[in-house]
Design an enzyme around this catalytic site. Structure first.
Site, PDB file in Angstrom:
ATOM      1  N   ARG A 286     -19.562 -26.045 -92.210  1.00 43.61           N
ATOM      2  CA  ARG A 286     -20.624 -25.525 -91.354  1.00 43.61           C
ATOM      3  C   ARG A 286     -20.298 -24.108 -90.906  1.00 43.61           C
ATOM      4  NH1 ARG A 286     -22.419 -29.491 -86.690  1.00 43.61           N
ATOM      5  NH2 ARG A 286     -24.207 -28.066 -86.700  1.00 43.61           N
TER       6      ARG A 286
ATOM      7  N   CYS B  53     -19.151 -24.077 -80.550  1.00 44.50           N
ATOM      8  CA  CYS B  53     -19.328 -25.050 -81.638  1.00 44.50           C
ATOM      9  C   CYS B  53     -20.797 -24.981 -82.037  1.00 44.50           C
ATOM     10  CB  CYS B  53     -18.887 -26.451 -81.209  1.00 44.50           C
ATOM     11  SG  CYS B  53     -19.660 -27.036 -79.691  1.00 44.50           S
TER      12      CYS B  53
END
Length: 284
Positions: A181, A241
């Protein structure tokens, strides 16, 4: 351990009827209703529940990310009904990956409620140590508790704060998501893929055990080696995040080594809502 309690120590406190409030924060990113269902099936005796989406996050708007910080006054009202004030000892738990509990811990500390521990290993460790679960749901109906908000604004930062520090030699920005990611190879949750420019990748799951029965985090020597560049620096550390949850798991680990850090609660899901913001792909 700082803001961590072992299952055996929690069981002893429960057996001794020590004063505390337990909060169940189980959470599944891909199954948002999981926590509430699991809580009804079984939880630690007397534990209340706070849902990451409904209770620990403000409504999603144009900016702020997918799990913005909950309104402190609204959250305080819910906590007061659980019998919580500024001095209450709180233990929060999940099933071991620490996502929901660590988010709650940071939000409580931001509000000025400091006496908080996260159950190391969560329910797997608790049951493994002999703890029992029950399905009876306690009523949150206390009326004699009052929380005085004392917001610690040094613990949380916003998009503009982060943007001013891109590639700053005195700042380290951390992305706590998986490397795929981070690099922008896959993105299951958001409309854009990649990472905040200059961010370094420290995937939070890399520091967790495969089996939580003996605790969530890997041993101290592993953590010390994993975070050596952060432990041995005077630079400012900002943790991010996807939506400010997994960042808190890395943050709780850094607490064990007294490493100062800040949380960007909006994280990548907030960053990408500003069209002018650059997004990087690949490793940096």
């Amino acid at each position: 351990m700082k803001n961590l309690i072992s299952a055996t120590d929690l069981i002893k406190k429960l057996e001794n009827n020590e004063d505390m409030v337990l909060i169940d924060c189980r959470f599944d990113l891909l199954d948002r209703g999981y926590g509430a269902r699991a809580y009804k099936i079984g939880h630690i005796k007397g534990a209340y529940i706070l849902d990451v989406d409904k209770d620990l996050s403000a409504p999603v708007t144009e900016h702020g990310g997918f799990n913005p910080l909950a309104d402190p006054e609204e959250l305080a009202a819910k906590l007061e009904k659980m019998g919580i004030d500024n001095d209450t000892y709180i233990v929060t738990y999940d099933e071991g990956d620490l996502n929901g509990p660590s988010k709650l811990m940071y939000q409580l500390m931001y509000m000025g409620i400091k006496n908080v521990d996260v159950l190391d290993g969560g329910l797997p460790a608790f049951v493994h140590a002999g703890g029992k679960l029950e399905s009876k749901i306690p009523e949150a109906n206390h009326t004699d508790k009052k929380i005085t908000l004392n917001l610690d604004k040094n613990t949380m930062v916003d998009m503009e704060y982060v943007k001013e520090r891109l590639y700053d030699p005195n700042t380290i920005i951390i992305d706590s998501r998986s490397n795929e990611r981070y690099q922008g190879i896959v993105e299951p949750a958001y409309s854009k893929a990649g990472h905040i420019p200059s961010a370094k990748n420290y995937f939070f799951k890399d520091i967790l055990n495969d089996n939580f029965e003996n605790g969530s985090y890997k041993d101290a020597e592993f953590l010390k080696e994993h975070f050596k560049d952060l432990i041995n620096t005077d630079k400012e550390i900002i943790l991010s995040c996807g939506s400010g949850i997994a960042a808190c798991v890395n943050g709780l680990a850094l607490k064990q080594f007294d490493v100062p850090h800040k949380i960007y609660p909006g994280s990548f899901s907030d960053w990408i809502t500003y069209e002018e913001n650059e997004i990087k792909t690949g490793n940096e």
